[in-house]
Design a protein around this motif. Structure first.
Motif, PDB file in Angstrom:
ATOM      1  N   GLU A 297      -7.849   0.215  12.410  1.00 19.66           N
ATOM      2  CA  GLU A 297      -7.706   0.149  10.955  1.00 19.66           C
ATOM      3  C   GLU A 297      -6.636   1.092  10.402  1.00 19.66           C
ATOM      4  OE1 GLU A 297     -10.730   2.885  12.444  1.00 19.66           O
ATOM      5  OE2 GLU A 297     -10.579   0.701  12.566  1.00 19.66           O
ATOM      6  N   ARG A 322      -9.267  -4.708  13.179  1.00 17.03           N
ATOM      7  CA  ARG A 322      -8.264  -5.199  12.235  1.00 17.03           C
ATOM      8  C   ARG A 322      -7.412  -4.058  11.696  1.00 17.03           C
ATOM      9  NH1 ARG A 322      -8.441  -7.297   6.378  1.00 17.03           N
ATOM     10  NH2 ARG A 322     -10.560  -6.469   6.272  1.00 17.03           N
ATOM     11  N   GLY A 325      -3.001  -3.405   7.006  1.00 14.60           N
ATOM     12  CA  GLY A 325      -2.573  -4.444   6.075  1.00 14.60           C
ATOM     13  C   GLY A 325      -1.489  -3.995   5.115  1.00 14.60           C
ATOM     14  N   GLN A 357       0.138  -8.174   4.098  1.00 16.78           N
ATOM     15  CA  GLN A 357      -0.201  -7.214   3.048  1.00 16.78           C
ATOM     16  C   GLN A 357      -1.576  -7.545   2.469  1.00 16.78           C
ATOM     17  OE1 GLN A 357       1.218  -4.364   1.770  1.00 16.78           O
ATOM     18  NE2 GLN A 357      -0.645  -4.262   0.536  1.00 16.78           N
ATOM     19  N   LYS A 358      -2.448  -6.547   2.432  1.00 17.40           N
ATOM     20  CA  LYS A 358      -3.778  -6.782   1.870  1.00 17.40           C
ATOM     21  C   LYS A 358      -3.702  -6.812   0.346  1.00 17.40           C
ATOM     22  CE  LYS A 358      -5.075  -1.871   2.242  1.00 17.40           C
ATOM     23  NZ  LYS A 358      -5.984  -0.929   2.924  1.00 17.40           N
ATOM     24  N   TYR A 360      -4.083  -6.083  -3.613  1.00 18.23           N
ATOM     25  CA  TYR A 360      -4.171  -4.857  -4.404  1.00 18.23           C
ATOM     26  C   TYR A 360      -4.047  -5.208  -5.877  1.00 18.23           C
ATOM     27  CZ  TYR A 360       0.959  -5.236  -4.504  1.00 18.23           C
ATOM     28  OH  TYR A 360       2.250  -5.683  -4.663  1.00 18.23           O
ATOM     29  N   TYR A 368      -7.283   0.859  -3.932  1.00 17.53           N
ATOM     30  CA  TYR A 368      -6.537   0.520  -2.719  1.00 17.53           C
ATOM     31  C   TYR A 368      -6.904   1.476  -1.588  1.00 17.53           C
ATOM     32  CZ  TYR A 368      -2.430  -0.925   0.033  1.00 17.53           C
ATOM     33  OH  TYR A 368      -1.590  -1.403   1.009  1.00 17.53           O
ATOM     34  N   ASP A 371     -10.245   0.933   0.269  1.00 15.19           N
ATOM     35  CA  ASP A 371     -10.428  -0.284   1.060  1.00 15.19           C
ATOM     36  C   ASP A 371     -11.036  -0.015   2.433  1.00 15.19           C
ATOM     37  OD1 ASP A 371      -9.894  -3.185   1.737  1.00 15.19           O
ATOM     38  OD2 ASP A 371      -8.603  -2.211   3.214  1.00 15.19           O
ATOM     39  N   ARG A 375     -14.500  -1.416   3.990  1.00 14.15           N
ATOM     40  CA  ARG A 375     -14.612  -2.151   5.258  1.00 14.15           C
ATOM     41  C   ARG A 375     -15.701  -1.537   6.138  1.00 14.15           C
ATOM     42  NH1 ARG A 375      -8.732  -3.224   7.993  1.00 14.15           N
ATOM     43  NH2 ARG A 375      -7.483  -3.482   6.119  1.00 14.15           N
ATOM     44  N   HIS A 389     -11.192 -12.797   5.986  1.00 14.13           N
ATOM     45  CA  HIS A 389      -9.801 -13.236   5.967  1.00 14.13           C
ATOM     46  C   HIS A 389      -9.450 -13.779   4.587  1.00 14.13           C
ATOM     47  CE1 HIS A 389     -10.458 -13.637  10.473  1.00 14.13           C
ATOM     48  NE2 HIS A 389      -9.475 -12.772  10.340  1.00 14.13           N
ATOM     49  N   VAL A 390      -8.268 -13.413   4.102  1.00 12.16           N
ATOM     50  CA  VAL A 390      -7.796 -13.860   2.796  1.00 12.16           C
ATOM     51  C   VAL A 390      -6.606 -14.795   3.008  1.00 12.16           C
ATOM     52  CG1 VAL A 390      -6.866 -13.144   0.571  1.00 12.16           C
ATOM     53  CG2 VAL A 390      -8.545 -11.703   1.738  1.00 12.16           C
ATOM     54  N   GLY A 406      -4.152  -9.368   4.955  1.00 11.15           N
ATOM     55  CA  GLY A 406      -5.074  -8.254   5.162  1.00 11.15           C
ATOM     56  C   GLY A 406      -5.042  -7.686   6.555  1.00 11.15           C
TER      57      GLY A 406
END
Length: 547
Positions: A297, A322, A325, A357-358, A360, A368, A371, A375, A389-390, A406
Motif C-alpha cells: 500500500e 494493492r 494509487g 490514480q485513486k 480524490y 485523501y 485513505d 483501507r 475496484h473503481v 486506485g
C-alpha cells in the motif's frame, strides 16, 4: 465680438473641468474605496490587488512575503493532492533523494536523552576519514554546545550539512572516555543509495530492494543485476514495497531491462501536455528471466509505473497488496527566490490504458491522507475480497483483466501478517521503546558486537542473549506495564524487531533486510512461484476451456 470670443473658449474650459473631476474622483476612489472598481474590472488580478491593498491600508504592518508563503500551499491544495509548494528552505532536502547525494559529514544519528548519538558512519565518508566512529556522542558543533533542548534533528542537520569542502568542528564523547575528542571534518558529497539491498536469497534467486527512483537508480540496478548474475542468478525478485516513487525516466529505464523491444511502458497525457509514449528499446539483458515484483500500500508513483508495465505486458508476476494509487505527473517549476512548485501537468497511463490514480475530492487533503487508514479498517490489508475496484476493467496483452482508479492490484495477494500482535507489542512499537532499547543495547555492547561481520553470525549470537526478557524490564522501567501473557504471545515479533534493529546498527541496511526477509510471507510466496514455474502469467481460461 468679445462675448463671442468668450463663448468660443467655453467648451475647452468645460473639458478641462471634466478631466480634472475624473482625476480627482479616481484619486479619492483609489484612496478610500480600496481599489474596488479596479478589482471588479480586472478579476484575473484580484490576488495582486488584494496584496497591494493589504500592504497599503491594513491596520498593522504586514510581512507580505510571509503571507504569500502561507497562501501558496492553500491555493495549490485546491487543485489536487500532489500539486505542492516547496519553500526555498525545503527545496534542497526535497530534491536530495532524487539527486542521489548531498553534502555533509557522512553519519547517521539518533537523538537520545537530549544528546546526539552517532548510529552509523558512512564508509569512506568525511566523518570516517576524520576519525569519528559509531557510538560517539556529539556534544558540540563549531565550539558551541549541542546538548539539551538545542539537540534536535532539524538543528543537527542544519549545522552538519553545508557546502562542499567547507569545514565543521565537532566535539565527541567516546565510550569509556571522560574527556571530549575534537574532529575537524571537511564536508563532502554523501551518496544516497536507491538500491539498499542486492543479494542471493537462495542458489537461484536474486533479490533487489529499490528504496526510491532517483537520478542514479537505473545505474545502481544494472550494477546489482551484474553482480547477482555472476553469483548464479536465474530468477529475480524486485522489491518495491514502501517505495513512494521518484523520477519517471528511472522507472522507464528499469522497465526496459525486462521488456522486449517496442512494448509500451507508460504514456502521459494532460490538458496542455500532448500524449507521450515511452516504449522499450529492446536492449535489456533480462528480457526472459523469471521475474516477481513485490508491492504494498506504500508503493506509489514510479513504483506503480514499473509494476504496471510488468503486469500489463504479462512480463512477470506482481505479489503483495494493492498499491497506493498515485497516477498524476508533476513538473518542478522554480521561482527566483529559490522556492518552487510541483504542479500536476498530466496523468500517466499503464500500457492497457488505465490510470491508477485513486479518487480524490478537491481541497480535501485530510480525506485523501485518510485513505490508507480506511483501507485498513475496511479489512483490505487482510482479505483480497475487501479490495474495491473503481472504474471499468482493462485487459493485458494476453487478455487478463486488470483495474485502474486506485492503484495496482497484485496478481497474487498476500495479507498482512498479524500473528503475534498484541496491544503490548503495539504500544511498545508506537512509543519507540523497541528502537530505544535496541540502540541502548547496541551502545552498551558495541565493543563485543563490532566483532561480528556477517548477519547470520550476529543473528545467532543475539538469539542466545534473552533480549525479549531484557526488553520487558527496560520497558517496565520506562512506563510500559509488564504483561507476561502478551509478551509470550508476541515473543517472536519482539525478538525479530529487536534483533533487526541491532543488526542494522552494527552492520548495514542490507544485513537488516536479509534478516527480516528470512520469515517474510511475501518472500516465501515469491519463491514458491519460481519453484512452480509460474512467474510468467498464463492466458486466462476461456469459456470453451471451462466447459
Amino acid at each position: 465680438m468679445k462675448q463671442n470670443k468668450n463663448n468660443r473658449y467655453m467648451p475647452l474650459l468645460m473639458a478641462v473641468c471634466v478631466m480634472a473631476g475624473i482625476l480627482i474622483g479616481t484619486f479619492f476612489t483609489s484612496r478610500f474605496s480600496g481599489n474596488r472598481l479596479n478589482i471588479i474590472n480586472n478579476g484575473s488580478n484580484r490576488l495582486n490587488n488584494l496584496l497591494h491593498i493589504i500592504n497599503d491600508q491594513y491596520v498593522d504592518k504586514v510581512n507580505i512575503d510571509s503571507l504569500v508563503e502561507k497562501a501558496m500551499p492553500q491555493i495549490l491544495a485546491e487543485l489536487d493532492p500532489h500539486s505542492v509548494y516547496i519553500s526555498a528552505k525545503e527545496v534542497q532536502m526535497a530534491t536530495e533523494d532524487l539527486k542521489g547525494s548531498f553534502f555533509g559529514v557522512g553519519i547517521e544519528f539518533v537523538i537520545r536523552n537530549d544528546t546526539l548519538h552517532v548510529q552509523r558512519v558512512i564508509e569512506n565518508g568525511p566523518a570516517e576519514k576524520a576519525g569519528v566512529i559509531a557510538g560517539d556522542k556529539i556534544v558540540s558543533i563549531n565550539d558551541k554546545p549541542f546538548v539539551g533542548k538545542a539537540a534536535n534533528n532539524g538543528e543537527a542537520i542544519r549545522r552538519l550539512k553545508g557546502q562542499k569542502d567547507t569545514k565543521v568542528k565537532i566535539g565527541v564523547v567516546r565510550y569509556g572516555e571522560k574527556k571530549p575528542k575534537y574532529f575537524t571534518i571537511t564536508r563532502g558529497e554523501i551518496p544516497m543509495k536507491s538500491i539498499t539491498a542486492a543479494y542471493m536469497i537462495d542458489n537461484e534467486t536474486g533479490y533487489i530492494k529499490v528504496k526510491n527512483f532517483g537520478e542514479h537508480t537505473y545505474d545502481e540496478m544494472t550494477i546489482a543485476l551484474a553482480k547477482l548474475t555472476n553469483e548464479g542468478m536465474s530468477n529475480i525478485i524486485l522489491d518495491l514495497r514502501d517505495n513512494t516513487g521518484g523520477l519517471l525516466k528511472s522507472a522507464v529505464l528499469m522497465a526496459q531491462e525486462f521488456l522486449p523491444a517496442n512494448q509500451l511502458v507508460v504514456y502521459t497525457e494532460g490538458r496542455r501536455s500532448p500524449r507521450q509514449d515511452y516504449k522499450s528499446d529492446g536492449r535489456g539483458a533480462f528480457q526472459k528471466m523469471p521475474l516477481v515484483v513485490l508491492i504494498n500500500e506504500s508503493s506509489a508513483s514510479a513504483s506503480e509505473i514499473l509494476a504496471g508495465a510488468i503486469q500489463d505486458n504479462d512480463r512477470g508476476t506482481i505479489i503483495g497488496r494493492r498499491s497506493f494509487g498515485k497516477g498524476l505527473v508533476q513538473e518542478q517549476i522554480p521561482f527566483n527566490d529559490g522556492s518552487m512548485i510541483r504542479l500536476t501537468i498530466a496523468r500517466y497511463y499503464t500500457p492497457s490504458g488505465r490510470c491508477i490514480q485513486k479518487p480524490y475530492s478537491i481541497g480535501d487533503g485530510a480525506g485523501y491522507e485518510q485513505d490508507l487508514i480506511n483501507r485498513y479498517e475496511h479489512g483490505e490489508f487482510f482479505s483480497q475480497d475487501s479490495i474495491k475496484h473503481v472504474g471499468k476493467p482493462y485487459k493485458t496483452r494476453i487478455g487478463r483483466y486488470v483495474y485502474g482508479g486506485g492503484g495496482i492490484t497484485p496478481d497474487i495477494f498476500v495479507p498482512e501478517d498479524t500473528l503475534g500482535i498484541t496491544s503490548y507489542y503495539k504500544e511498545a512499537a508506537m512509543r519507540g521503546l523497541i528502537l530505544q532499547f535496541a540502540f541502548t543495547y547496541t551502545d552498551d555492547n558495541r565493543l563485543k558486537l563490532n566483532n561480528f561481520k556477517e548477519m547470520m553470525e550476529l543473528s545467532d549470537y543475539l538469539r542466545r542473549q534473552n533480549l525479549v526478557e531484557r526488553f520487558a524490564s527496560y520497558a517496565s522501567s520506562h512506563g510500559l506495564q509488564r504483561r507476561n501473557l502478551m509478551i509470550r504471545k508476541s515473543h517472536n515479533l519482539l525478538d525479530r524487531y529487536i534483533n533487526s534493529r541491532i543488526i542494522y546498527n552494527i552492520l548495514n541496511e542490507q544485513a537488516w533486510t536479509q534478516y527480516i526477509n528470512q520469515d517474510d510471507p511475501v518472500i516465501r510466496k515469491a519463491l514458491d512461484v519460481f519453484k512452480k514455474g509460474e512467474a510468467f502469467p498464463g492466458k486466462p481460461a476461456t469459456k470453451k476451456n471451462l466447459n
